[in-house]
Design an enzyme around this catalytic site. Structure first.
Site, mmCIF file in Angstrom:
data_model
loop_
_atom_site.group_PDB
_atom_site.id
_atom_site.type_symbol
_atom_site.label_atom_id
_atom_site.label_comp_id
_atom_site.label_asym_id
_atom_site.label_seq_id
_atom_site.Cartn_x
_atom_site.Cartn_y
_atom_site.Cartn_z
ATOM 1 N N ARG A 36 -12.000 -6.202 15.314
ATOM 2 C CA ARG A 36 -12.802 -6.717 16.424
ATOM 3 C C ARG A 36 -11.908 -7.174 17.565
ATOM 4 N NH1 ARG A 36 -16.589 -7.108 12.589
ATOM 5 N NH2 ARG A 36 -15.459 -8.501 11.187
ATOM 6 N N ASP A 53 -11.246 0.196 12.984
ATOM 7 C CA ASP A 53 -11.446 -0.024 11.553
ATOM 8 C C ASP A 53 -10.542 0.994 10.862
ATOM 9 O OD1 ASP A 53 -12.244 0.257 8.929
ATOM 10 O OD2 ASP A 53 -14.395 0.314 9.374
ATOM 11 N N TYR A 142 -4.783 -6.535 -5.717
ATOM 12 C CA TYR A 142 -3.813 -6.573 -4.618
ATOM 13 C C TYR A 142 -2.474 -5.977 -5.069
ATOM 14 C CZ TYR A 142 -0.929 -8.897 -0.985
ATOM 15 O OH TYR A 142 -0.060 -9.196 0.040
ATOM 16 N N LYS A 146 -0.464 -2.720 -3.859
ATOM 17 C CA LYS A 146 0.889 -2.793 -3.295
ATOM 18 C C LYS A 146 1.841 -1.825 -3.996
ATOM 19 C CE LYS A 146 0.311 -5.639 0.112
ATOM 20 N NZ LYS A 146 0.246 -5.048 1.464
#
Ligand code: SER
Length: 314
Positions: A36, A53, A142, A146
Site C-alpha cells: 500500500r 503485491d 518461517y 527461509k
C-alpha cells in the site's frame, strides 16, 4: 551507478534501506514498492514509489520493465510469529513472492538480494557459535521458507547465473520503524517501553539467548555484500551475520546504565518462546568477515545509547 528496485520498502528493514540507498545512489535511482501507498508526507514518497503485491508476478514484471533497475532487493515477507498463525498464507507470500522476484531478476539480469534469518536453523542445529554450514531442520513455517529461499537463490545462481546474494540476519533493532510479528521483537519493544513507561514485560523468558544486530549495521552489511567483488565470494547466500548474543536481562542491565529505575518482568508467550528456543544462542559470522569484510560497529551498550537517545527525541 546503480538503479535499485525494492519490495517491502515500508517494512522494518525496507524503510531504512530505501533511505540509505537513495542517499548513496541518488533518490531517483531507488524505486520503493510495497503493498500500500504510505501516507502523504512520508519520507519514502520523496522518491519513486509503486504499489506492488509481490504475489502478483505480472505487475512485478511490469514495474521492473518500466523502471529498468539493475538490482532487485526483495524484502517483502512475513516474520516468524505471524507466519505461524497462518502457515499457508506465509508459504504463498514468502515463497511465491521470492519466486516471482527471482524470475524478474533472471529475465532482466538483475543483481539480487534477499535476507534469510537465524530462523533457518532448528532445534538440532548446534546452539553455540553455530557454523554457517550445519544442520538446518527448522520447525517453523518461517524457517522452512527461509531454508527453501536460501536453496532457491543458490539454484538461480548456479542454474541461470543470476547474481544472487544474501545473509542470515539475526533480530534487527531499530528506532525508525518497529517490526511486526517477529520473535526477536522484544529487543525493540523493550527500548520503546523503557522510554515511555520505565518498565517492560517480556514475552521472551530470562536466559533465552538470541543473536541481534543494530539496523545501521544490517544496512551496511547489505551494501557491503552487494558491492563485494564476485571473485571474493566462495558463497553467495546464507551468510551468518550477527553483532551480539543477548537475553532480556542483558538488555535491561544495559538500559539501567542510563535509567537506573528501569524495571523488567516476564509474562512468557509459549509460542514465541518455543520459536526462540528452537533457534541458536549465538551464530558464527566468520565467513562473512573473511569473504566480504562484514564488520558491525554497534555492541549492546552503544546500541542502547543510540536507541534511548533516538526514542526520547520522538
Ligand atoms: N526477526 C525475525 C523474527 O523474529 C527473525 O529473522 O521473526
Amino acid at each position: 551507478m546503480k538503479r535499485i528496485m525494492i519490495t517491502g520498502a515500508l517494512g522494518q528493514i525496507g524503510t531504512e534501506l530505501t533511505m540509505k540507498l537513495r542517499e548513496i545512489y541518488g533518490t531517483d535511482n531507488v524505486l520503493a514498492t510495497d503493498l500500500r501507498r504510505p501516507e502523504e508526507g512520508s519520507a519514502i514518497l520523496a522518491g519513486p514509489f509503486e504499489e506492488l503485491d509481490v504475489t502478483d508476478a505480472e505487475r512485478m514484471d511490469q514495474i521492473a520493465a518500466e523502471f529498468k533497475p539493475d538490482t532487485l532487493m526483495h524484502m517483502a515477507a512475513l516474520l516468524s510469529a505471524t507466519a505461524e498463525k497462518n502457515p499457508v498464507f506465509a508459504w504463498n507470500l514468502n515463497m511465491g513472492g521470492l519466486l516471482n522476484a527471482l524470475e524478474v531478476a533472471r529475465k532482466y539480469q538483475l543483481q539480487f538480494f534477499t535476507p534469510s534469518s537465524i530462523g533457518a536453523f532448528g532445534p538440532n542445529t548446534p546452539k553455540d557459535n553455530t557454523p554457517q554450514t550445519t544442520i538446518q531442520r527448522p520447525t517453523t513455517m518461517y524457517g522452512v521458507n527461509k531454508v527453501s529461499g536460501e536453496l532457491l537463490c543458490d539454484y538461480y545462481f548456479h542454474r541461470f547465473g543470476v547474481d544472487t546474494r544474501g545473509v542470515r540476519f539475526p533480530g534487527l533493532i531499530s528506532h525508525v520503524k518497529e517490526p511486526g510479528g517477529g520473535t526477536t521483537d522484544y529487543a525493540v519493544e523493550i527500548y520503546f517501553k523503557a522510554v515511555r513507561e520505565g518498565k517492560y514485560t517480556s514475552y521472551i523468558g530470562k536466559d533465552t539467548f538470541m543473536d541481534m544486530m543494530f539496523m545501521d549495521d544490517a544496512i551496511d552489511a547489505i551494501i557491503k555484500l552487494m558491492e563485494a567483488p564476485a571473485e571474493n565470494l566462495k558463497d553467495r547466500n546464507a551468510f551468518n551475520v550477527t553483532a551480539m548474543s543477548i537475553d532480556p536481562e542483558m538488555v535491561a542491565a544495559s538500559i539501567r546504565k542510563h535509567m537506573p529505575d528501569f524495571e523488567l518482568d516476564y509474562d512468557v508467550d509459549p509460542v514465541r518462546q518455543a520459536i526462540a528456543e528452537s533457534w541458536p544462542n549465538s551464530i558464527d559470522a566468520s565467513e562473512a568477515k573473511a569473504q566480504w569484510g562484514f564488520s558491525p560497529k554497534f555492541d549492546l551498550d552503544t546500541m542502547t545509547e543510540e536507541m534511548l537517545e533516538a526514542i526520547k527525541k520522538k
